[in-house]
Structures are given as structure tokens and as C-alpha cells.
Scaffold this motif. Sequence first.
Motif, PDB file in Angstrom:
ATOM      1  N   ASP A  73       5.703  15.617 -65.729  1.00  0.00           N
ATOM      2  CA  ASP A  73       6.292  15.464 -64.572  1.00  0.00           C
ATOM      3  C   ASP A  73       7.792  15.039 -64.674  1.00  0.00           C
ATOM      4  N   THR A  74       7.992  14.020 -65.601  1.00  0.00           N
ATOM      5  CA  THR A  74       9.160  13.731 -66.005  1.00  0.00           C
ATOM      6  C   THR A  74      10.123  14.877 -66.520  1.00  0.00           C
ATOM      7  N   ALA A  75       9.543  15.742 -67.206  1.00  0.00           N
ATOM      8  CA  ALA A  75      10.345  16.962 -67.716  1.00  0.00           C
ATOM      9  C   ALA A  75      10.649  17.775 -66.585  1.00  0.00           C
ATOM     10  N   VAL A  76       9.833  17.943 -65.717  1.00  0.00           N
ATOM     11  CA  VAL A  76      10.002  18.993 -64.530  1.00  0.00           C
ATOM     12  C   VAL A  76      11.024  18.403 -63.643  1.00  0.00           C
ATOM     13  N   GLU A  77      10.533  17.166 -63.056  1.00  0.00           N
ATOM     14  CA  GLU A  77      11.402  16.566 -61.978  1.00  0.00           C
ATOM     15  C   GLU A  77      12.869  15.969 -62.326  1.00  0.00           C
ATOM     16  N   GLN A  78      12.935  15.148 -63.621  1.00  0.00           N
ATOM     17  CA  GLN A  78      13.887  14.475 -64.118  1.00  0.00           C
ATOM     18  C   GLN A  78      14.878  15.433 -64.980  1.00  0.00           C
ATOM     19  N   LEU A  79      14.214  16.034 -65.904  1.00  0.00           N
ATOM     20  CA  LEU A  79      15.046  16.825 -67.013  1.00  0.00           C
ATOM     21  C   LEU A  79      15.134  18.089 -66.557  1.00  0.00           C
ATOM     22  N   GLU A  80      14.591  18.500 -65.298  1.00  0.00           N
ATOM     23  CA  GLU A  80      14.472  20.155 -65.032  1.00  0.00           C
ATOM     24  C   GLU A  80      14.099  20.928 -66.051  1.00  0.00           C
ATOM     25  N   ILE A  81      13.148  20.497 -66.760  1.00  0.00           N
ATOM     26  CA  ILE A  81      12.732  21.622 -67.793  1.00  0.00           C
ATOM     27  C   ILE A  81      11.474  22.171 -67.231  1.00  0.00           C
ATOM     28  N   GLY A  82      11.328  23.652 -67.113  1.00  0.00           N
ATOM     29  CA  GLY A  82      10.093  24.414 -66.444  1.00  0.00           C
ATOM     30  C   GLY A  82       9.956  24.219 -65.248  1.00  0.00           C
ATOM     31  N   THR A  83       8.538  24.213 -64.909  1.00  0.00           N
ATOM     32  CA  THR A  83       8.393  24.429 -63.560  1.00  0.00           C
ATOM     33  C   THR A  83       6.805  23.990 -63.371  1.00  0.00           C
ATOM     34  N   ARG A  84       6.547  23.722 -61.920  1.00  0.00           N
ATOM     35  CA  ARG A  84       5.145  23.139 -61.942  1.00  0.00           C
ATOM     36  C   ARG A  84       4.540  23.618 -60.667  1.00  0.00           C
ATOM     37  N   TYR A  85       3.094  23.953 -60.691  1.00  0.00           N
ATOM     38  CA  TYR A  85       2.378  24.508 -59.732  1.00  0.00           C
ATOM     39  C   TYR A  85       1.200  23.431 -59.390  1.00  0.00           C
ATOM     40  N   THR A  86       0.909  23.046 -58.167  1.00  0.00           N
ATOM     41  CA  THR A  86      -0.163  22.336 -58.106  1.00  0.00           C
ATOM     42  C   THR A  86      -0.930  22.888 -56.743  1.00  0.00           C
ATOM     43  N   ALA A  87      -2.314  22.616 -56.699  1.00  0.00           N
ATOM     44  CA  ALA A  87      -3.186  23.022 -55.864  1.00  0.00           C
ATOM     45  C   ALA A  87      -4.217  21.870 -55.699  1.00  0.00           C
ATOM     46  N   THR A  88      -4.338  21.522 -54.437  1.00  0.00           N
ATOM     47  CA  THR A  88      -5.460  20.613 -53.948  1.00  0.00           C
ATOM     48  C   THR A  88      -6.097  20.842 -52.766  1.00  0.00           C
ATOM     49  N   SER A  89      -7.175  20.631 -52.841  1.00  0.00           N
ATOM     50  CA  SER A  89      -8.347  21.072 -51.799  1.00  0.00           C
ATOM     51  C   SER A  89      -9.411  19.897 -51.444  1.00  0.00           C
ATOM     52  N   THR A  90      -9.622  19.588 -50.099  1.00  0.00           N
ATOM     53  CA  THR A  90     -10.715  18.424 -49.924  1.00  0.00           C
ATOM     54  C   THR A  90     -11.758  19.186 -48.968  1.00  0.00           C
ATOM     55  N   ALA A  91     -12.982  18.778 -49.041  1.00  0.00           N
ATOM     56  CA  ALA A  91     -13.844  19.214 -48.046  1.00  0.00           C
ATOM     57  C   ALA A  91     -15.130  18.344 -48.253  1.00  0.00           C
ATOM     58  N   ALA A  92     -15.768  17.924 -47.034  1.00  0.00           N
ATOM     59  CA  ALA A  92     -16.776  16.930 -47.166  1.00  0.00           C
ATOM     60  C   ALA A  92     -17.836  17.376 -48.058  1.00  0.00           C
ATOM     61  N   ASP A  93     -18.375  16.844 -48.684  1.00  0.00           N
ATOM     62  CA  ASP A  93     -19.836  17.226 -49.454  1.00  0.00           C
ATOM     63  C   ASP A  93     -21.030  17.235 -48.496  1.00  0.00           C
ATOM     64  N   ASN A  94     -22.052  17.945 -49.204  1.00  0.00           N
ATOM     65  CA  ASN A  94     -23.402  18.022 -48.521  1.00  0.00           C
ATOM     66  C   ASN A  94     -23.713  16.488 -47.966  1.00  0.00           C
ATOM     67  N   THR A  95     -24.533  16.460 -46.940  1.00  0.00           N
ATOM     68  CA  THR A  95     -24.975  15.037 -46.180  1.00  0.00           C
ATOM     69  C   THR A  95     -26.099  14.823 -47.217  1.00  0.00           C
ATOM     70  N   GLU A  96     -26.998  15.869 -47.688  1.00  0.00           N
ATOM     71  CA  GLU A  96     -28.002  15.539 -48.653  1.00  0.00           C
ATOM     72  C   GLU A  96     -28.216  16.700 -49.513  1.00  0.00           C
ATOM     73  N   ALA A  97     -28.884  16.588 -50.597  1.00  0.00           N
ATOM     74  CA  ALA A  97     -29.339  17.532 -51.669  1.00  0.00           C
ATOM     75  C   ALA A  97     -29.646  18.961 -50.842  1.00  0.00           C
ATOM     76  N   ALA A  98     -28.835  19.950 -51.248  1.00  0.00           N
ATOM     77  CA  ALA A  98     -29.157  21.299 -50.889  1.00  0.00           C
ATOM     78  C   ALA A  98     -30.319  21.965 -51.416  1.00  0.00           C
ATOM     79  N   THR A  99     -31.088  22.338 -50.615  1.00  0.00           N
ATOM     80  CA  THR A  99     -32.359  23.125 -51.022  1.00  0.00           C
ATOM     81  C   THR A  99     -32.311  24.492 -50.669  1.00  0.00           C
ATOM     82  N   GLN A 100     -32.958  25.580 -51.337  1.00  0.00           N
ATOM     83  CA  GLN A 100     -33.231  26.925 -51.094  1.00  0.00           C
ATOM     84  C   GLN A 100     -34.170  27.284 -50.244  1.00  0.00           C
ATOM     85  N   THR A 101     -35.156  26.419 -50.267  1.00  0.00           N
ATOM     86  CA  THR A 101     -36.368  26.603 -49.312  1.00  0.00           C
ATOM     87  C   THR A 101     -36.659  25.413 -48.588  1.00  0.00           C
ATOM     88  N   VAL A 102     -36.870  25.538 -47.460  1.00  0.00           N
ATOM     89  CA  VAL A 102     -37.114  24.483 -46.510  1.00  0.00           C
ATOM     90  C   VAL A 102     -38.715  24.654 -45.920  1.00  0.00           C
TER      91      VAL A 102
END
Length: 272
Positions: A73-102
Motif C-alpha cells: 500500500d505504501t508503494a502504491v499510495e505514497q511512492l506512486e508505484i503500480g496500482t491496486r485493485y480491491t473487492a470486498t463483499s459482505t452477506a449474512a451467514d446461514n442462521t443454522e447449518a444448511a441441509t439438502q434434505t428436510v
Amino acid sequence: MKMLMKTALVTTALVAFAGTAQAQTHQTTNQRHYAATLPIPGLNDIKVTNPSTTPILKVGPFVLIPSPQSLADTAVEQLEIGTRYTATSTAADNTEAATQTVSNTFTLTGVVNRDCSFYAGNTTAARTIDFGTIGVRTGNNENVNAAFEMAGPATAAIQTLTAGCNTNNSVELSKNDIRGMVNANPGGYDTDEFQANIPYSVAASWTGVGVNSVAAGSAQGFTVPTTGNAGSVQQGAWRSSMNIDFNAPAITDRGLVAGTYTGTTTLTLRAL
């Protein structure tokens, strides 16, 4: 002095890129990618994916060499060397263990009341069996040993088309007097020659099954004899027509005292 400092920073950044260009755990929820074309002849382009966030050198609470991600990050932001790509995502997890047969089981419940039924006509008169005149030998030409004896048996038959119980039950017959039909006011009489009662038997018959039996119905029944006072039999659930037969055999060893003869028989269907 400034040139030396910048050269040192560039060198450190290059180490950050080159030193972390390794396989990383693929994380779909947090992606950080770096790419740089270095300004130093002879060095190839550098691509780094998801560098570590753990400091390279740490002594106690002091970080001497930051993590590869911080250096990149120092190289990209302060020394202006190269570039950076970020991707973040958030989603609620299952409320309980997933099952294929109920699978769920549903319990249905309800109560059927125990009941016994016997159709005995629409009025109490239907349950009074009147023999009318019970004939005796009244001819003046009868031998003295036959005079006033019953002229023949007295019989009665009752049938209902609706009777039964929807649970284990007891079918019971009970006379009010073991002597049968009794003349309550006979006056005086010679007990060697006369009597003031008429014994009778009573029999019940229907189609049913034995108690706790699960089977096709068959003929059932029992008899309370002239010498008996009561009888019963246990049954499983049944429904059918029912016959009740009364039989008072002719009395041939004694005459009958004049008067009214009365007796009662009670039929009881009792749920068990």
C-alpha cells in the motif's frame, strides 16, 4: 539525503511486491490485487494477490518491518508505484447449518368418545312386555293333579336393529328376582300344591367379537337360565342387530295362584 530515502523506500516496496508474489488463500469476500511496472531496468513486472497482513518483523509491541500488505500500500499510495485493485463483499451467514434434505413428522390427534347404543323404541310402553292372560288349566274335567297348572309356556321376543359399543364392553343381563315373575299379593295358598312365581330364562344374541379381539364378527350370545339371576360376557367393539328372547316353561307340578305376576330384566351395555 532525500534521494537516498526515496531509493530506500522504492527498494523496500520492491521487496514487498517480490517477496509476497506467492499463492494466497482465495477469499471471495476480500480481494486485494497489486501490479507494477518497475522503473529499474532488468526487473520484470510484479503482480501480487492478497498479500499477508502479518508484520514481517515485530519485536514486542514494536513493528520494525510492516506487513507485506502495508508495504505494498505504501508503494502504491505514497511512492506512486503500480496500482491496486480491491473487492470486498459482505452477506449474512446461514442462521443454522444448511441441509439438502428436510424431513418433518406431523402428529394428528383427536378423541372419539366411548359410546354404547341400544334402540328400545320411542316410549317406555315399548319396553313393557304384557303376556295378557297367562293361561292355566281351568276345565272342570281336569284331573286334580293338573288343575290350575300353566296351559303352556309363555314366551316373548325382542329385536332391535341398532345395538353395540365402539370400545371394549360388557353385555349384561340381570333379573330383579331370581324367582322370575312374582305374584306380590298371592294371599294364602298350599305350598305343596301351588306357587306364586313363574321362573323364566332370558337369552341375548348378536354379532360381535371377543374382548380385545381384532377379527371379523361372528355370532355371540349367552343365556341366563330359569335358575339364574344374571349373566354377562365381555366383547370388543361391535354393532349389529340384537335379539332378546324370554322363555317361561310351563309349570306342571304345581298350580299358579291367581294374581298379577311381574318381573323385570335389565340389559346393560357397559363400556370397559
